[in-house]
Design a protein around this motif. Structure first.
Motif, mmCIF file in Angstrom:
data_model
loop_
_atom_site.group_PDB
_atom_site.id
_atom_site.type_symbol
_atom_site.label_atom_id
_atom_site.label_comp_id
_atom_site.label_asym_id
_atom_site.label_seq_id
_atom_site.Cartn_x
_atom_site.Cartn_y
_atom_site.Cartn_z
ATOM 1 N N HIS A 21 171.107 39.984 78.605
ATOM 2 C CA HIS A 21 172.134 40.893 78.094
ATOM 3 C C HIS A 21 171.595 42.319 78.017
ATOM 4 O O HIS A 21 172.251 43.274 78.463
ATOM 5 N N GLY A 22 170.366 42.471 77.498
ATOM 6 C CA GLY A 22 169.749 43.783 77.414
ATOM 7 C C GLY A 22 169.457 44.381 78.777
ATOM 8 O O GLY A 22 169.635 45.591 79.002
ATOM 9 N N VAL A 23 169.009 43.544 79.715
ATOM 10 C CA VAL A 23 168.682 44.029 81.061
ATOM 11 C C VAL A 23 169.944 44.487 81.788
ATOM 12 O O VAL A 23 169.952 45.533 82.451
ATOM 13 N N VAL A 24 171.016 43.723 81.660
ATOM 14 C CA VAL A 24 172.281 44.097 82.301
ATOM 15 C C VAL A 24 172.754 45.461 81.788
ATOM 16 O O VAL A 24 173.240 46.294 82.561
ATOM 17 N N LYS A 25 172.576 45.705 80.487
ATOM 18 C CA LYS A 25 173.015 46.975 79.889
ATOM 19 C C LYS A 25 172.114 48.148 80.253
ATOM 20 O O LYS A 25 172.594 49.255 80.521
ATOM 21 N N LEU A 26 170.791 47.909 80.272
ATOM 22 C CA LEU A 26 169.850 49.023 80.354
ATOM 23 C C LEU A 26 169.133 49.169 81.687
ATOM 24 O O LEU A 26 168.787 50.282 82.091
ATOM 25 N N ALA A 75 179.453 31.991 68.302
ATOM 26 C CA ALA A 75 178.147 31.875 67.638
ATOM 27 C C ALA A 75 177.326 33.152 67.742
ATOM 28 O O ALA A 75 176.450 33.397 66.910
ATOM 29 N N CYS A 76 177.602 33.974 68.770
ATOM 30 C CA CYS A 76 176.773 35.151 69.045
ATOM 31 C C CYS A 76 177.655 36.382 69.248
ATOM 32 O O CYS A 76 177.770 36.901 70.373
ATOM 33 N N PRO A 77 178.282 36.887 68.184
ATOM 34 C CA PRO A 77 179.213 38.011 68.325
ATOM 35 C C PRO A 77 178.560 39.304 68.800
ATOM 36 O O PRO A 77 179.257 40.225 69.224
ATOM 37 N N TYR A 78 177.233 39.367 68.756
ATOM 38 C CA TYR A 78 176.513 40.557 69.229
ATOM 39 C C TYR A 78 176.372 40.587 70.750
ATOM 40 O O TYR A 78 175.896 41.570 71.317
ATOM 41 N N LEU A 79 176.753 39.504 71.437
ATOM 42 C CA LEU A 79 176.775 39.508 72.900
ATOM 43 C C LEU A 79 178.109 40.098 73.354
ATOM 44 O O LEU A 79 179.175 39.592 73.000
ATOM 45 N N ASP A 80 178.047 41.176 74.142
ATOM 46 C CA ASP A 80 179.264 41.876 74.560
ATOM 47 C C ASP A 80 180.183 40.961 75.367
ATOM 48 O O ASP A 80 179.709 40.146 76.178
ATOM 49 N N PRO A 81 181.504 41.117 75.219
ATOM 50 C CA PRO A 81 182.444 40.368 76.067
ATOM 51 C C PRO A 81 182.204 40.620 77.558
ATOM 52 O O PRO A 81 182.385 39.709 78.370
ATOM 53 N N LEU A 235 160.836 48.099 71.559
ATOM 54 C CA LEU A 235 161.483 47.935 70.257
ATOM 55 C C LEU A 235 162.693 48.857 70.129
ATOM 56 O O LEU A 235 163.744 48.458 69.621
ATOM 57 N N GLU A 236 162.556 50.109 70.566
ATOM 58 C CA GLU A 236 163.672 51.060 70.520
ATOM 59 C C GLU A 236 164.874 50.528 71.303
ATOM 60 O O GLU A 236 166.015 50.579 70.829
ATOM 61 N N HIS A 237 164.602 50.031 72.496
ATOM 62 C CA HIS A 237 165.702 49.544 73.321
ATOM 63 C C HIS A 237 166.333 48.289 72.725
ATOM 64 O O HIS A 237 167.543 48.074 72.851
ATOM 65 N N TRP A 238 165.526 47.446 72.093
ATOM 66 C CA TRP A 238 166.076 46.255 71.451
ATOM 67 C C TRP A 238 167.040 46.658 70.336
ATOM 68 O O TRP A 238 168.144 46.096 70.209
ATOM 69 N N VAL A 239 166.647 47.644 69.564
ATOM 70 C CA VAL A 239 167.511 48.142 68.493
ATOM 71 C C VAL A 239 168.774 48.777 69.073
ATOM 72 O O VAL A 239 169.881 48.594 68.546
ATOM 73 N N ASP A 240 168.642 49.503 70.165
ATOM 74 C CA ASP A 240 169.806 50.126 70.807
ATOM 75 C C ASP A 240 170.834 49.076 71.224
ATOM 76 O O ASP A 240 172.047 49.290 71.103
ATOM 77 N N VAL A 241 170.353 47.934 71.727
ATOM 78 C CA VAL A 241 171.260 46.891 72.213
ATOM 79 C C VAL A 241 171.856 46.094 71.059
ATOM 80 O O VAL A 241 173.068 45.826 71.028
ATOM 81 N N TYR A 242 171.039 45.720 70.067
ATOM 82 C CA TYR A 242 171.485 44.753 69.064
ATOM 83 C C TYR A 242 171.787 45.335 67.691
ATOM 84 O O TYR A 242 172.314 44.625 66.828
ATOM 85 N N ARG A 243 171.474 46.591 67.460
ATOM 86 C CA ARG A 243 171.924 47.300 66.255
ATOM 87 C C ARG A 243 171.671 46.540 64.960
ATOM 88 O O ARG A 243 172.497 46.516 64.050
ATOM 89 N N GLY A 244 170.512 45.890 64.873
ATOM 90 C CA GLY A 244 170.160 45.191 63.636
ATOM 91 C C GLY A 244 170.242 43.684 63.713
ATOM 92 O O GLY A 244 169.657 42.988 62.876
ATOM 93 N N ASP A 245 170.972 43.151 64.686
ATOM 94 C CA ASP A 245 170.963 41.703 64.893
ATOM 95 C C ASP A 245 169.691 41.307 65.645
ATOM 96 O O ASP A 245 169.009 42.142 66.235
ATOM 97 N N LEU A 246 169.375 40.013 65.631
ATOM 98 C CA LEU A 246 168.229 39.463 66.374
ATOM 99 C C LEU A 246 166.951 40.254 66.053
ATOM 100 O O LEU A 246 166.286 40.791 66.928
ATOM 101 N N GLY A 247 166.620 40.302 64.785
ATOM 102 C CA GLY A 247 165.588 41.219 64.303
ATOM 103 C C GLY A 247 164.199 40.649 64.120
ATOM 104 O O GLY A 247 163.507 41.018 63.161
ATOM 105 N N LYS A 269 161.123 48.393 58.761
ATOM 106 C CA LYS A 269 162.336 48.240 57.955
ATOM 107 C C LYS A 269 163.504 47.722 58.786
ATOM 108 O O LYS A 269 164.322 46.936 58.299
ATOM 109 N N LEU A 270 163.594 48.165 60.040
ATOM 110 C CA LEU A 270 164.715 47.759 60.886
ATOM 111 C C LEU A 270 164.651 46.288 61.274
ATOM 112 O O LEU A 270 165.673 45.597 61.318
ATOM 113 N N PHE A 271 163.446 45.797 61.583
ATOM 114 C CA PHE A 271 163.289 44.413 62.008
ATOM 115 C C PHE A 271 163.088 43.494 60.808
ATOM 116 O O PHE A 271 162.428 43.854 59.833
#
Length: 391
Positions: A21-26, A75-81, A235-247, A269-271
């Motif tokens: 999901h992160g690779v497809v986005k970034l 189950a995973c609302p943080y995964l984009d449609p 870590l920055e990119h993970w936060v950009d994609v998941y905004r606090g989920d999957l921490g 603090k974020l993770f």
């Protein structure tokens, strides 16, 4: 030899989908190469590569079903449609996988766009493991023993009052054993048993799929941004994609000492916590607790996920130390899914090179806290150690 061992595209570890999901986005134009590493020096019988080839070719027919897509959406609302639509249209391309055999040595190479090839690792390892035992024609313990052994283990973990997840997909004995283990954990494991890394079995058993990212996420960032910036940018990119989920952050791609230098107060603090995957777990717990305290963060508000070759004695030792000091959870793999009276395989598949969109093919390495788990070219390992001041 029967073909079609794998029956679901979700029969894979959850972090493969979250990373995809992160690779497809970034990084949709990035490419990657992977290679099979036979750590256990297992001798493969003649014809093994051909049998594996048939299984890999059969994977081209795996498709995300409507029911599976709905499960992921719920189950995973943080995964984009948009990602779920992409996954519904995704299919494995067997041409991305090269399998060679010379005598008792089998080699596997994977190459293609990273967003595509990222899903191969875990199912390929499952297939290697299951086929290996089929070729050996070795008898495992009866189903009743598998169930009883699993029940006994989860009862002992429950007595420790800890959280346990099943992480055993890649080196399982077989799909059948994995299924029995999961059913047993769900039947007898509550409240200790909290979920599984396998998305297929999470759906079947209606439990939580668990996972965030793997070493390759950080290894790619080293190829794109250099060793000094790899942890930070990953870590920055993970936060950009998941905004606090999957921490939960993986700490040991370039040693935990190097990781914690960059895991500053913002990231701490974020993770929600970190995952331990190599070297002594109690030493790592001490290091993590000290790091949080040095930043003025209460370690009890954070969690360590322990996931390195765990058994009851190891878990008991870790739990005894961490109790009252820091939150903890345990991902137990091969000890659950391949405890059938036969020696488990010691096999991995690792990213070896990455090609960022604006770069060139670059060798990648992993420098675990345990030197025996280093992967990559010696010259690149030496360069990484020099840049990161690792002894």
């Amino acid at each position: 030899m029967d073909t079609g061992i794998l029956h679901s595209i979700l029969d894979n570890d959850f972090y493969k989908f979250t990373m995809q999901h992160g690779v497809v986005k970034l990084f949709p134009k990035a490419r990657a190469r992977y290679q099979f590493i036979n750590r256990g020096k297992h001798a493969f019988p003649l014809g093994f590569a051909e049998a594996l080839r048939k299984e890999v070719d059969a994977m081209a027919g795996l498709k995300l079903t409507i029911e599976e897509k709905k499960f992921l959406a719920d189950a995973c609302p943080y995964l984009d449609p948009t990602y779920l639509d992409f996954l519904q249209g995704y299919c494995y391309n067997p041409k991305e996988v090269v399998i060679e055999q010379q005598g008792e040595d089998v080699q596997i190479f994977i190459e293609g766009y990273w967003y595509r090839t990222i899903l191969w690792e875990v199912p390929l390892l499952c297939l290697v493991s299951e086929l290996f035992y089929k070729f050996q024609d070795t008898e495992r313990v009866p189903d009743e023993t598998v169930i009883e052994t699993t029940k006994d283990k989860i009862e002992k973990f429950k007595a420790l009052e800890i959280k346990v997840a099943e992480f055993g997909t890649r080196r399982r004995h077989s799909y059948q054993v994995h299924r029995m283990v999961m059913e047993t954990l769900c039947r007898y494991g509550k409240p200790s048993f909290v979920g599984t890394s396998n998305v297929h079995f999470a759906m079947i058993n209606q439990v939580k799929p668990i996972g965030t990212h793997a070493h390759e996420w950080f290894m790619f960032h080293a190829a794109k941004y250099g060793f000094k910036m790899a942890n930070t940018m990953a870590l920055e990119h993970w936060v950009d994609v998941y905004r606090g989920d999957l921490g939960i952050a993986l700490s040991d791609t370039y040693t935990s000492t190097s990781f914690f230098r960059q895991f500053d107060k913002k990231f701490a603090k974020l993770f929600d916590g970190v995952r331990h995957d190599s070297a002594d777990p109690v030493d790592f717990a001490k290091q993590t607790i000290d790091h949080y305290r040095s930043l003025g963060i209460n370690p009890m508000s954070k969690t360590i996920i322990f996931s390195d070759a765990l058994n009851y004695d190891k878990v008991n030792r870790i739990a005894s130390y961490c109790a009252g000091k820091i939150g903890m959870s345990f991902g137990i793999g091969t000890n659950l899914t391949n405890d059938v009276g036969l020696k488990p395989m010691n096999i991995v598949i690792k990213m070896t090179e990455a090609l960022p969109e604006d770069g060139e093919w670059t060798p990648v390495v992993k420098l675990s806290d345990e030197r025996g788990k280093y992967t990559g070219e010696e010259s690149m390992i030496a360069l990484a150690k020099s840049v990161l001041h690792i002894n």
